[in-house]
Design a protein around this motif. Structure first.
Motif, mmCIF file in Angstrom:
data_model
loop_
_atom_site.group_PDB
_atom_site.id
_atom_site.type_symbol
_atom_site.label_atom_id
_atom_site.label_comp_id
_atom_site.label_asym_id
_atom_site.label_seq_id
_atom_site.Cartn_x
_atom_site.Cartn_y
_atom_site.Cartn_z
ATOM 1 N N SER A 91 0.919 -1.160 -0.092
ATOM 2 C CA SER A 91 0.012 0.051 -0.074
ATOM 3 C C SER A 91 0.880 1.275 -0.044
ATOM 4 O O SER A 91 0.478 2.380 0.449
ATOM 5 C CB SER A 91 -1.006 -0.099 1.149
ATOM 6 O OG SER A 91 -1.817 -1.053 1.346
ATOM 7 N N ILE A 92 1.916 1.439 -0.687
ATOM 8 C CA ILE A 92 2.906 2.505 -0.819
ATOM 9 C C ILE A 92 2.383 3.105 -2.063
ATOM 10 O O ILE A 92 2.198 2.601 -3.148
ATOM 11 C CB ILE A 92 4.434 2.041 -0.737
ATOM 12 C CG1 ILE A 92 4.679 1.097 0.280
ATOM 13 C CG2 ILE A 92 5.384 3.250 -0.999
ATOM 14 C CD1 ILE A 92 4.704 1.835 1.699
ATOM 15 N N GLU A 93 2.376 4.393 -1.845
ATOM 16 C CA GLU A 93 1.840 5.317 -2.996
ATOM 17 C C GLU A 93 2.964 6.547 -3.226
ATOM 18 O O GLU A 93 3.588 6.783 -1.976
ATOM 19 C CB GLU A 93 0.729 5.960 -2.606
ATOM 20 C CG GLU A 93 -0.735 4.743 -2.806
ATOM 21 C CD GLU A 93 -1.826 5.600 -2.747
ATOM 22 O OE1 GLU A 93 -2.015 6.812 -2.538
ATOM 23 O OE2 GLU A 93 -2.793 4.779 -2.083
ATOM 24 N N ASN A 94 2.949 7.085 -4.316
ATOM 25 C CA ASN A 94 3.907 8.106 -4.704
ATOM 26 C C ASN A 94 3.596 9.083 -3.680
ATOM 27 O O ASN A 94 2.311 9.525 -3.473
ATOM 28 C CB ASN A 94 3.630 8.718 -6.128
ATOM 29 C CG ASN A 94 4.305 7.742 -7.037
ATOM 30 O OD1 ASN A 94 4.875 6.942 -6.815
ATOM 31 N ND2 ASN A 94 4.218 8.104 -8.518
ATOM 32 N N GLY A 95 4.593 10.065 -3.226
ATOM 33 C CA GLY A 95 4.411 10.849 -2.417
ATOM 34 C C GLY A 95 4.581 10.863 -0.702
ATOM 35 O O GLY A 95 4.598 11.682 0.080
ATOM 36 N N TYR A 96 4.361 9.485 -0.481
ATOM 37 C CA TYR A 96 4.712 9.239 0.941
ATOM 38 C C TYR A 96 5.951 9.603 1.643
ATOM 39 O O TYR A 96 6.818 9.430 1.005
ATOM 40 C CB TYR A 96 4.385 7.548 1.235
ATOM 41 C CG TYR A 96 2.844 7.261 1.270
ATOM 42 C CD1 TYR A 96 1.831 8.303 1.374
ATOM 43 C CD2 TYR A 96 2.442 5.981 1.174
ATOM 44 C CE1 TYR A 96 0.571 7.957 1.041
ATOM 45 C CE2 TYR A 96 1.260 5.596 1.536
ATOM 46 C CZ TYR A 96 0.211 6.493 1.310
ATOM 47 O OH TYR A 96 -1.220 6.024 1.147
ATOM 48 N N ALA A 97 5.894 9.993 2.856
ATOM 49 C CA ALA A 97 7.199 10.384 3.226
ATOM 50 C C ALA A 97 7.936 9.363 3.914
ATOM 51 O O ALA A 97 7.219 8.266 4.076
ATOM 52 C CB ALA A 97 6.822 11.204 4.555
ATOM 53 N N VAL A 98 9.163 9.222 3.978
ATOM 54 C CA VAL A 98 10.103 8.365 4.093
ATOM 55 C C VAL A 98 11.052 8.599 5.313
ATOM 56 O O VAL A 98 11.609 9.519 5.176
ATOM 57 C CB VAL A 98 10.820 7.701 3.182
ATOM 58 C CG1 VAL A 98 11.718 6.673 3.497
ATOM 59 C CG2 VAL A 98 9.945 7.405 2.020
#
Lengths: 306, 171
Positions: A134-141
């Motif tokens: 469920s990882i999407e573009n824009g998520y913080a790491v």
């Protein structure tokens, strides 16, 4: 020779296409990332184990000093823990009083760095987490110390992370304690710099820099680093809390920003639990009660001063 | 006839080796050594492959293979698509044009020639990168990559010489 000239021409055309439309090769990049991820994972494992082994051998040399330092730090952290619990309880009380609904819901998924690009003008990691998690573009790491970047290409089982130090990285931030807005920009140096600071504002050396959450890009309040001495060019650089050269495991922050509702009942944060939703009142009613807000604000300030 | 079959396989294997080494070099550059926040920049190993084989046996590293290696590096690294393909092919064309001069020169001259090529490639990358990103790129990391690539050339050259010897034996 004709083929060589033709291929040089094709390469130049590809460059022009990529420049004109940065999303032109997005699907191909995803496809390649998914294809290469198992190879990278296989290749990186023994190397990471070897680096870890060497690191442990280094740790043995400084074992006693490290133990003493950690004992001391632990004592300090116990004091901090007590203070944090007290403040957290107060904050919860005031948030309930003010009907604050600004914090997005956050979940974390942990993954491993399987590749890095440290070439002449790229600063990216590839991690073994993708859309399957469920990882999407824009998520913080983040890593154990703070924000390191955000997801720019989320493949099926692997994702590319644009690091804060990369040339293309722009993150809206607050400079504390004044809560001054700025943009943290990378330029491939080890410390990104602050842009768009207010005129005549000079942040103090050592000021903390955290995400502001502006633009709904990243959740607010994630620690990033500390302001360092002003550079000869007039720039203020930020020393990251994270040590990118030692980052092996990272956490991707999954979050949902509250959506503004057009309903008469006011904004309802998406994904919040029933209890939280039941407690919430309309934002307009809480903002209209200016006196209550001011009272709570001054009370909170007093608490913080204490 | 039966005895020739293994020889054919060995010959085909060794003939693919230059391209495979370049591709392995690209993959090695992606291993997370932790260089991302150091001043070190991983050398462009494929450039050493292009230089060596363009001088010694260009038929073993045709332009199409170089194009694919460059594209692989672009896609694997997540950088501008076409950049490394363009740079490697231009480097290949430059070396081919000077092949008659460079061929059978002593190693020190060849190493000097590689240093010049690395510098030219560094300038090219800086120009193309600055154009692509519409901003003046930091020269430091590019200069460091030129340096690191030049320094690894003697080691890579030894490996390629050994491969070349094996190809001659297999042929």
């Amino acid at each position: 020779m004709t083929l060589l000239a033709f291929l040089i021409f094709v390469s130049a055309v590809l460059l022009f296409i990529g420049r004109a439309d940065p999303t032109a090769f997005e699907k191909s990049r995803l496809w390649v990332l998914d294809g290469i991820a198992p190879v990278l994972e296989t290749v990186s494992k023994p190397v990471m184990s070897a680096i870890d082994y060497i690191g442990r051998a280094d740790d043995l040399v400084t074992l006693y000093e490290e133990n003493d330092r950690l004992r001391e730090e632990n004592l300090q952290l116990q004091d901090w823990r007590e203070a944090t619990i007290r403040l957290e309880q107060k904050l919860e009380r005031y948030q309930a009083l003010l009907n604050v609904q600004i914090d997005p819901k956050m979940d974390f998924v942990t993954g491993r760095v399987i590749a890095e690009t440290g070439g002449p003008f790229l600063r990216t990691f590839v991690v073994n987490l993708g859309r399957d998690q469920s990882i999407e573009n824009g998520y913080a790491v983040i890593d154990s110390s703070g924000l390191i970047g955000r997801v720019v290409t989320a493949g099926k089982e692997a994702s590319r992370i644009l690091l804060l130090t990369d040339l293309n990285s722009r993150v809206p931030v607050f400079v504390e304690p004044e809560h001054v807005r700025a943009i943290l920009s990378g330029d491939n140096r080890n410390s990104p710099f602050l842009e768009h600071l207010p005129k005549n504002y000079r942040p103090q050396v050592g000021s903390r820099v955290v995400t502001s959450g502006d633009g709904g890009l990243l959740p607010p309040g994630l620690p990033i680093g500390m302001v360092t001495q002003q550079q000869p060019g007039g720039q203020f650089r930020v020393a990251l809390f994270s040590n990118l050269s030692q980052t092996d495991f990272v956490r991707v922050v999954q979050y949902e920003f509250p959506k503004v509702s057009t309903d008469a009942s006011g904004p309802q944060p998406e994904g919040r639990d029933q209890e939280g939703a039941a407690k919430s009142e309309t934002l307009s009613s809480s903002t209209s009660s200016g006196a209550a807000t001011q009272a709570a604000d001054s009370s909170l300030r007093n608490d913080l001063v204490e | 006839m039966e005895a020739q079959a293994p020889n054919q396989i060995a010959k085909a294997f060794w003939q693919c080796t230059p391209g495979m080494i370049a591709l392995i070099g690209v993959l090695i550059s992606l291993i997370p050594f932790g260089l991302v926040s150091h001043w070190l920049v991983f050398p462009a190993l494929a450039l050493t492959t292009v230089y060596f084989w363009a001088i010694n046996q260009p038929s073993l590293l045709p332009p199409a293979v170089i194009f694919m290696i460059g594209l692989a590096q672009d896609f694997f690294s997540g950088g501008p698509v076409g950049l490394w393909a363009f740079v490697y092919l231009v480097a290949y064309a430059s070396v081919l044009s000077q092949r008659n001069i460079l061929y059978s020169q002593p190693f020190a001259v060849l190493w000097g020639g590689f240093l010049v090529l690395s510098l030219v490639v560094g300038v090219l990358i800086w120009l193309v990168g600055s154009f692509y990103y519409s901003q003046v790129l930091n020269v430091g990391p590019i200069a460091l990559q030129v340096l690191s690539t030049s320094l690894v050339y003697p080691i890579m050259s030894k490996i390629y010489s050994q491969v070349q010897t094996n190809i001659s034996i297999a042929s």
